[in-house]
Scaffold this motif. Structure first.
Motif, mmCIF file in Angstrom:
data_model
loop_
_atom_site.group_PDB
_atom_site.id
_atom_site.type_symbol
_atom_site.label_atom_id
_atom_site.label_comp_id
_atom_site.label_asym_id
_atom_site.label_seq_id
_atom_site.Cartn_x
_atom_site.Cartn_y
_atom_site.Cartn_z
ATOM 1 N N GLU A 197 -9.063 -1.230 6.692
ATOM 2 C CA GLU A 197 -9.052 -0.140 5.735
ATOM 3 C C GLU A 197 -7.660 -0.029 5.126
ATOM 4 O O GLU A 197 -6.709 -0.693 5.557
ATOM 5 C CB GLU A 197 -9.443 1.165 6.435
ATOM 6 C CG GLU A 197 -10.860 1.136 7.002
ATOM 7 C CD GLU A 197 -11.260 2.445 7.636
ATOM 8 O OE1 GLU A 197 -10.386 3.088 8.260
ATOM 9 O OE2 GLU A 197 -12.429 2.838 7.509
ATOM 10 N N HIS A 198 -7.511 0.808 4.136
ATOM 11 C CA HIS A 198 -6.211 0.982 3.493
ATOM 12 C C HIS A 198 -5.204 1.540 4.492
ATOM 13 O O HIS A 198 -5.474 2.532 5.169
ATOM 14 C CB HIS A 198 -6.344 1.934 2.306
ATOM 15 C CG HIS A 198 -5.033 2.295 1.674
ATOM 16 N ND1 HIS A 198 -4.216 1.373 1.064
ATOM 17 C CD2 HIS A 198 -4.394 3.495 1.572
ATOM 18 C CE1 HIS A 198 -3.134 1.966 0.608
ATOM 19 N NE2 HIS A 198 -3.218 3.260 0.897
ATOM 20 N N ASP A 199 -4.064 0.876 4.620
ATOM 21 C CA ASP A 199 -3.010 1.347 5.513
ATOM 22 C C ASP A 199 -2.135 2.332 4.745
ATOM 23 O O ASP A 199 -1.322 1.944 3.896
ATOM 24 C CB ASP A 199 -2.171 0.172 6.017
ATOM 25 C CG ASP A 199 -1.113 0.612 7.024
ATOM 26 O OD1 ASP A 199 -1.103 1.807 7.389
ATOM 27 O OD2 ASP A 199 -0.302 -0.235 7.434
ATOM 28 N N ASP A 203 2.027 3.610 1.433
ATOM 29 C CA ASP A 203 2.105 4.497 0.260
ATOM 30 C C ASP A 203 3.438 5.223 0.151
ATOM 31 O O ASP A 203 3.626 6.008 -0.780
ATOM 32 C CB ASP A 203 0.988 5.546 0.324
ATOM 33 C CG ASP A 203 -0.398 4.932 0.268
ATOM 34 O OD1 ASP A 203 -0.513 3.786 -0.178
ATOM 35 O OD2 ASP A 203 -1.359 5.612 0.691
#
Length: 506
Positions: A197-199, A203
């Protein structure tokens, strides 16, 4: 007789697949503040293999046909009898509604492991592809009881794992953060699919909070909200404890808990290598609350090494030594078991409290993100030890809303005028006196005197400076005990002396 001996008694219940485990403890030592408790590890195993050596250790088992579940959970918690159901890896209970935790989803024909972005509580995985056998489990010391059932040898790997998913046991992987792995029976075969999944950690390479006071205030607001969330979920009348040093982190948590009206008792640890009792008492005086000093001897701290290694499941020297204080406090019952413990752990990581000199702002950003990444593989903030003791611990700085604010804060706010955590100190400076907000911390928990003292003691005992060798030897000894079905801490001095003898004889 069982109560007097402290033995484990296994009783068959009305359902043949269930068992109750009753633990009795010896009389409490004089220094203990709370009820004496023997730690009993809690875990869950999901596999398609038969595990005859594990069944008698579980409080609940389920044979779902091709899939089998072995479970030893917290007192009073039972798995549903019929799948599908989901287990929170941190609590080994049904997951909370926020969906942020690592979970095991168990269905009649498969299992799905979902690992959170922070990955504090590990999920381990082993597979023998040639035989089509696999297992997901939540405690690395189960490996000697799981691997033989999969047709795999139990091999201890000394040194650091070769890759980020590696462990100290060959053929056992730790699932990485922000991943989903599903194993399902399809067409008579077990098939596994995995995806990342998006880590969210990626960000935060361009932080935007550039006003020190505003950033500090935002973090205090997030911390206060997290403490309020913890209190709202606790039973009415719950008491709270903090591990209070002279630093800004535990001081902030203690301040916010007290100002929120929580019945909080600060405990401050003193060791033969240093203490911060006077500094901690200064904040307590401003808050109008009492301070409970906890005096730990050198032997008490050293005796906590095997258990620290046991709950961490690794032997990295710095990680073990950082965790020694918390383990000793828990092992000796210095904080009553019915008080919820709030710590300041995690702040150093997200607020650049352990920064190295940097030439460019990107260097400090990378230092912070790397520190967080390492910690989500270190197990030092996992819930395994509190689960075993039946206690509750929270790390407010390591909650995602607080971390988000911290990671959004620019390096210029975190490190200024030669001081770390400048933004947090600036905000706290509006609430407490200047010496408390801007005091330079003497590192007792995170190295300094304690770490040096432990290193000197182990060098004296072994004649070598490689203290990590002692921690690795402790893990090897724990692994041997686990192969005999002894999963929980025994006499610490017996384990430690065995490890020391092994290092001396190299």
């Amino acid at each position: 007789l069982a109560a007097a001996s402290g033995a484990l008694v296994y009783c068959c219940g009305p359902e043949p697949l269930m068992a109750a485990v009753l633990a009795a403890a010896p009389p409490p030592p004089p220094h203990r503040k709370g009820p004496n408790m023997t730690p009993v590890s809690k875990w869950c195993v999901v596999t398609n293999a038969s595990l005859p050596d594990l069944g008698h250790l579980a409080t609940q088992t389920a044979d779902l046909g091709d899939l089998k579940v072995h479970y030893r959970g917290p007192e009073g918690v039972r798995l549903p009898e019929n799948p599908p159901f989901t287990v929170d890896v941190a609590t080994l209970a049904p997951p909370s509604p926020d969906g942020a935790a690592s979970t095991l989803r168990i269905e009649p024909d498969g299992v799905t492991a979902r690992v959170s972005a922070l990955n504090e509580n590990p999920v381990y995985y082993a597979v023998n592809r040639s035989r089509g056998l696999f297992a997901y489990f939540t405690d690395l010391l189960l490996a000697p009881l799981v691997l033989p059932a999969l047709g795999l040898a139990v091999r201890f790997q000394g040194g650091a794992p070769a890759h980020e998913s590696g462990t100290l046991v060959a053929d056992v992987s730790r699932l990485r953060h922000a991943t989903v792995r599903r194993t399902r029976r399809t067409g008579g075969r077990w098939l596994t699919e995995a995806g990342d999944e998006h880590d969210v950690l990626g960000d935060f390479r361009t932080p935007h909070r550039d006003d020190a006071l505003a950033a500090g205030e935002a973090q205090l607001e997030a911390l206060a909200s997290e403490i309020a969330r913890v209190d709202a979920a606790a039973p009415e009348g719950t008491g709270y404890a903090t591990l209070l040093s002279g630093g800004i982190d535990s001081g902030t948590v203690t301040y916010l808990a007290a100002r929120a009206g929580l019945p909080v008792t600060p405990y401050s640890v003193a060791s033969p290598w240093g203490d911060e009792l006077d500094d901690a008492a200064e904040l307590c005086a401003e808050l109008g609350i009492g301070l409970e000093p906890v005096h730990l001897t050198e032997d008490q701290i050293i005796a906590s090494i095997p258990e620290t290694v046991r709950w961490l499941g690794l032997a990295d020297a710095e990680v073990v030594e950082v965790a020694l204080t918390a383990t000793t406090v828990q092992r000796l019952g210095a904080v009553p078991a019915d008080e919820v413990l709030l710590t300041g752990y995690g702040s150093d990581l997200v607020n650049a409290g352990l920064y190295r000199p940097f030439d460019h702002r990107d260097d400090l950003i990378e230092q912070v993100l790397s520190a967080v990444d390492r910690t989500r593989r270190s197990n030092e903030l996992s819930n395994r030890m509190p689960l075993a003791y039946g206690t509750t611990t929270h790390h407010p700085f390591w909650s995602w809303p607080v971390m988000r604010v911290a990671l959004e804060t620019t390096p210029e706010c975190k490190v200024r005028e030669g001081r770390e955590k400048y933004h947090l100190r600036t905000a706290m400076g509006r609430r407490v006196s200047e010496p408390i907000a801007w005091r330079k911390k003497i590192a007792v928990h995170h190295g300094g005197g304690l770490q040096d003292g432990v290193a000197r003691r182990l060098e004296k005992e072994t004649g070598v400076q490689d203290r990590q060798a002692v921690y690795l030897a402790c893990f090897a000894g724990l692994l041997d005990r686990a192969a005999r079905g002894e999963l929980d801490p025994a006499d610490p001095w017996e384990l430690l002396e065995h490890a020391l003898r092994g290092v001396r004889s190299r």
